[in-house]
Motif scaffolding. Structure first.
Motif, short mmCIF file in Angstrom:
data_model
loop_
_atom_site.label_atom_id
_atom_site.label_comp_id
_atom_site.label_asym_id
_atom_site.label_seq_id
_atom_site.Cartn_x
_atom_site.Cartn_y
_atom_site.Cartn_z
N HIS A 1 41.78 49.82 19.35
CA HIS A 1 42.74 48.72 19.44
C HIS A 1 42.53 47.87 20.70
N GLY A 2 41.38 48.02 21.34
CA GLY A 2 41.03 47.15 22.45
C GLY A 2 41.78 47.42 23.74
N ILE A 3 42.28 48.63 23.91
CA ILE A 3 43.04 49.00 25.11
C ILE A 3 42.10 49.69 26.08
N GLY A 4 41.94 49.12 27.28
CA GLY A 4 40.89 49.56 28.19
C GLY A 4 41.31 50.47 29.32
N VAL A 5 42.61 50.75 29.44
CA VAL A 5 43.08 51.63 30.51
C VAL A 5 44.25 52.44 29.97
N PHE A 6 44.33 53.71 30.39
CA PHE A 6 45.37 54.60 29.86
C PHE A 6 45.74 55.62 30.92
N ARG A 7 47.05 55.90 31.02
CA ARG A 7 47.53 56.95 31.92
C ARG A 7 47.68 58.25 31.13
N MET A 8 46.90 59.23 31.51
CA MET A 8 46.94 60.54 30.86
C MET A 8 48.18 61.31 31.31
N THR A 9 48.76 62.06 30.42
CA THR A 9 49.93 62.87 30.76
C THR A 9 49.60 63.92 31.82
N SER A 10 50.60 64.30 32.58
CA SER A 10 50.48 65.43 33.50
C SER A 10 50.84 66.75 32.83
N ASP A 11 51.20 66.71 31.54
CA ASP A 11 51.68 67.89 30.82
C ASP A 11 50.67 68.41 29.81
N LEU A 12 49.39 68.16 30.05
CA LEU A 12 48.36 68.61 29.12
C LEU A 12 48.31 70.14 29.03
N PHE A 13 48.55 70.80 30.17
CA PHE A 13 48.45 72.26 30.24
C PHE A 13 49.83 72.85 30.58
N PRO A 14 50.51 73.44 29.61
CA PRO A 14 51.84 74.02 29.87
C PRO A 14 51.77 75.12 30.93
N TRP A 15 52.68 75.06 31.90
CA TRP A 15 52.79 76.07 32.95
C TRP A 15 51.46 76.25 33.71
N HIS A 16 50.80 75.12 33.96
CA HIS A 16 49.49 75.15 34.60
C HIS A 16 49.54 75.80 35.99
N SER A 17 50.69 75.75 36.64
CA SER A 17 50.80 76.33 37.97
C SER A 17 50.68 77.85 37.96
N GLU A 18 50.74 78.46 36.78
CA GLU A 18 50.78 79.91 36.67
C GLU A 18 49.42 80.54 36.35
N TYR A 19 48.36 79.74 36.20
CA TYR A 19 47.07 80.32 35.81
C TYR A 19 45.94 79.37 36.18
N ARG A 20 44.75 79.90 36.19
CA ARG A 20 43.53 79.11 36.31
C ARG A 20 43.09 78.69 34.91
N LEU A 21 42.57 77.50 34.77
CA LEU A 21 42.18 77.02 33.45
C LEU A 21 41.14 77.92 32.80
N GLU A 22 40.20 78.44 33.61
CA GLU A 22 39.14 79.25 33.04
C GLU A 22 39.64 80.58 32.47
N HIS A 23 40.90 80.93 32.76
CA HIS A 23 41.48 82.15 32.21
C HIS A 23 42.07 81.93 30.81
#
Length: 290
Positions: free
Chosen positions: A57-79
């Motif tokens: 749709h020709g949209i060239g910039v987007f703000r990604m959510t900060s909620d991609l990973f639920p409870w991210h503060s509690e684990y490492r992504l690689e886990h």
């Protein structure tokens, strides 16, 4: 000038495509890492669909959510059990021809102290790690934008703490971090942020609506140009209209509008604009049809 919107695509949500699927603390305690992994993979796939929709749709910039990973503060992504698939999906997202930014929440306060500060550092480093996984080179092109936070009774001292903490952050995070002017008189105007930017090199994200509420004796053009000159790449600035002035007289002074009601003035400069209207891509398409 590319114009984008923040976090949520209302059109795709109607089709069941989300990037913000989360869970309560009770569910986290009951279902833990496997369920967090499932939701994270679903969110990452949703992000890929959302970016594709924007590009189509020709949209060239987007703000990604900060909620991609639920409870991210509690684990490492690689886990996460689905980490290989999640990482591969994020890598594909990072290759797409669209400028991606993010804006961690207002509870992140680099001018704070104690546990608040430690939580903030972890949160911001987590955001930077996600951009690393996406293959996005560390620069302000893919900004991680925050506010300074509270004044804590002494604005000068708070800015000094922000500057000192900023220097302790990882290099990749520092290369991505930007700071935004506030909408309340007791907080930080563009004028307040200029010495901080000069001291540590952090760019200022100019928010038009916030400036209208807290101009600090600068015209819009003066504040815009002052913020523009702090950038080492094409800036991303924020724009929205007042909900109180245009849609609901009973709304809070700081409330953002559903739709866009004003023209965007860029004073002869090339910038990208992030719309912060509540109707997301629908507001963008109404005001700036492809």
């Amino acid at each position: 000038m590319a114009i984008g919107y923040a976090c949520i695509n209302l059109t795709l949500q109607e089709k069941g495509i989300f990037t913000t699927k989360g869970m309560t603390r009770k569910t986290w305690l009951e279902r833990g890492l496997p369920y967090a992994s499932q939701l994270s993979l679903r969110n990452a796939i949703g992000l890929m669909h959302l970016l594709d929709w924007n590009i189509e749709h020709g949209i060239g910039v987007f703000r990604m959510t900060s909620d991609l990973f639920p409870w991210h503060s509690e684990y490492r992504l690689e886990h996460l059990p689905d980490y290989p698939l999640i990482r591969a999906t994020l890598e594909e997202c990072g290759k797409k021809p669209i400028r991606i930014t993010t804006h961690p929440g207002p509870y992140n306060k680099l001018a704070g102290e104690g546990q608040t500060l430690q939580n903030t550092i972890q949160e911001l480093e987590n955001h930077s790690e996600v951009f690393d996984l996406m293959g996005l080179q560390p620069s302000h092109w893919n900004k991680i934008n925050i506010h300074v936070g509270g004044v804590y009774g002494d604005k000068t001292a708070a800015l000094a703490r922000f500057a000192a903490t900023y220097q302790s952050l990882s290099e990749n995070l520092r290369k991505r971090l930007t700071v935004e002017n506030d909408d309340k008189g007791g907080l930080y105007s563009v004028r307040d942020l200029l010495p901080l930017s000069e001291q540590v090199g952090i760019p200022i994200v100019f928010d038009y609506f916030h400036h209208s509420l807290h101009p600090d004796n600068l015209t819009e053009e003066e504040a815009f140009l002052a913020a523009y000159n702090t950038w080492d790449v094409k800036p991303v600035f924020h724009f929205s209209s007042s909900r109180r002035d245009f849609e609901d007289p009973a709304a809070r002074r700081e409330a953002h509008s559903d739709w866009l009601h004003q023209d965007i003035h860029t004073y002869g400069k090339d910038v990208d604009i992030m719309l912060e209207t509540k109707m997301k891509e629908l507001a963008l398409q109404r005001s700036y049809p492809a």
